[in-house]
Design an enzyme around this catalytic site. Sequence first.
Site, short mmCIF file in Angstrom:
data_model
loop_
_atom_site.label_atom_id
_atom_site.label_comp_id
_atom_site.label_asym_id
_atom_site.label_seq_id
_atom_site.Cartn_x
_atom_site.Cartn_y
_atom_site.Cartn_z
N ARG A 6 0.83 -1.20 0.00
CA ARG A 6 0.00 0.00 0.00
C ARG A 6 0.87 1.25 0.00
O ARG A 6 0.55 2.24 -0.65
CB ARG A 6 -0.95 0.01 1.20
CG ARG A 6 -1.80 1.28 1.23
CD ARG A 6 -2.91 1.23 2.23
NE ARG A 6 -2.41 1.41 3.58
CZ ARG A 6 -3.18 1.43 4.65
NH1 ARG A 6 -4.48 1.27 4.54
NH2 ARG A 6 -2.67 1.61 5.84
N MET A 37 -12.82 4.43 -2.99
CA MET A 37 -13.27 3.50 -1.96
C MET A 37 -12.11 2.68 -1.38
O MET A 37 -12.14 1.45 -1.35
CB MET A 37 -14.35 2.57 -2.52
CG MET A 37 -15.56 3.32 -3.06
SD MET A 37 -16.40 4.30 -1.81
CE MET A 37 -17.17 3.02 -0.87
N ARG A 38 -11.09 3.37 -0.94
CA ARG A 38 -9.95 2.73 -0.29
C ARG A 38 -9.66 3.48 0.99
O ARG A 38 -9.75 4.71 1.04
CB ARG A 38 -8.69 2.81 -1.17
CG ARG A 38 -8.76 2.02 -2.43
CD ARG A 38 -8.29 0.62 -2.14
NE ARG A 38 -8.30 -0.15 -3.38
CZ ARG A 38 -8.45 -1.44 -3.41
NH1 ARG A 38 -8.60 -2.11 -2.30
NH2 ARG A 38 -8.45 -2.09 -4.53
N ILE A 39 -9.28 2.76 2.02
CA ILE A 39 -8.82 3.40 3.24
C ILE A 39 -7.36 3.78 3.00
O ILE A 39 -6.54 2.95 2.62
CB ILE A 39 -8.97 2.47 4.45
CG1 ILE A 39 -10.46 2.21 4.70
CG2 ILE A 39 -8.30 3.06 5.68
CD1 ILE A 39 -10.74 1.21 5.80
N LEU A 40 -7.07 5.04 3.21
CA LEU A 40 -5.73 5.56 2.93
C LEU A 40 -4.86 5.44 4.17
O LEU A 40 -5.33 5.61 5.30
CB LEU A 40 -5.83 7.01 2.49
CG LEU A 40 -6.60 7.21 1.18
CD1 LEU A 40 -6.95 8.68 0.97
CD2 LEU A 40 -5.78 6.67 0.00
N ASN A 47 -13.33 14.90 1.75
CA ASN A 47 -14.12 13.78 1.25
C ASN A 47 -15.60 14.10 1.40
O ASN A 47 -15.99 14.85 2.30
CB ASN A 47 -13.78 12.51 2.04
CG ASN A 47 -14.47 11.28 1.50
OD1 ASN A 47 -14.63 11.10 0.30
ND2 ASN A 47 -14.88 10.40 2.40
N HIS A 107 -19.15 12.23 2.20
CA HIS A 107 -19.63 10.96 2.78
C HIS A 107 -21.15 10.99 2.84
O HIS A 107 -21.73 11.99 3.27
CB HIS A 107 -19.04 10.76 4.17
CG HIS A 107 -19.44 9.47 4.78
ND1 HIS A 107 -18.89 8.26 4.39
CD2 HIS A 107 -20.35 9.17 5.73
CE1 HIS A 107 -19.45 7.29 5.09
NE2 HIS A 107 -20.34 7.82 5.90
N ASP A 127 -13.67 8.27 8.35
CA ASP A 127 -14.79 9.22 8.40
C ASP A 127 -14.84 9.98 9.72
O ASP A 127 -15.91 10.29 10.23
CB ASP A 127 -16.12 8.51 8.12
CG ASP A 127 -16.16 7.89 6.74
OD1 ASP A 127 -15.57 8.47 5.81
OD2 ASP A 127 -16.79 6.83 6.58
N GLU A 173 -25.21 16.24 -2.29
CA GLU A 173 -23.76 16.07 -2.42
C GLU A 173 -23.21 16.98 -3.52
O GLU A 173 -22.17 17.62 -3.34
CB GLU A 173 -23.41 14.61 -2.72
CG GLU A 173 -23.64 13.66 -1.57
CD GLU A 173 -23.35 12.21 -1.93
OE1 GLU A 173 -23.06 11.91 -3.11
OE2 GLU A 173 -23.43 11.37 -1.02
#
Length: 178
Positions: A51, A76-79, A93, A95, A131, A160
């Site tokens: 990663r 849609m990835r956790i950084l 971001n 949400h 989040d 949004e």
Amino acid sequence: MSALIAAAQAPDYPAEIVGVLSNRAAAPGLAIAAGHGIATASLAQSKFPTRDMFEDTMTQVLESWEVDYVCLAGFMRILGEDFVDRWQGRMINIHPSLLPAYKGLHTHERALADGVSEHGCTVHFVTPGLDEGPSILQARVPVLPGDTPESLADRILVEEHRIYPEALRMLASGEVRA
């Protein structure tokens, strides 16, 4: 992403969209951006051994575009913490919930299952916690009798598209900081 591009076309908008980066080569946003003459890049995380290597390459692409801010839209990835720290206060971001409620996925389904009377969306600063970053703007949408996850998502998407460009405007003009 389309809403951000549209907003940035106004001569008085304080930000310019200089590039669109996706982790999916088939992401529709890449074609939309290219159609507006905006630089694009696609990086599949699966092509990188780690990663960190993937995120280092993302940073190289973003820096080559000389970006000031990173706006996540459907990424849609956790950084990782190093990447998030690199862009701290400059990465936002959108949400699909009224954070801090319903962090993560399946927000509309969870809201309906809980019987809430309103739902919505939040633009927030990205921090290492999922989040959890400070909110910039929220929009509330009533939950209507007979709502499905899809009907609720459709109404929230309208909001949004309204608040994300406004939040970027606030950030780029210095009205808000993390």
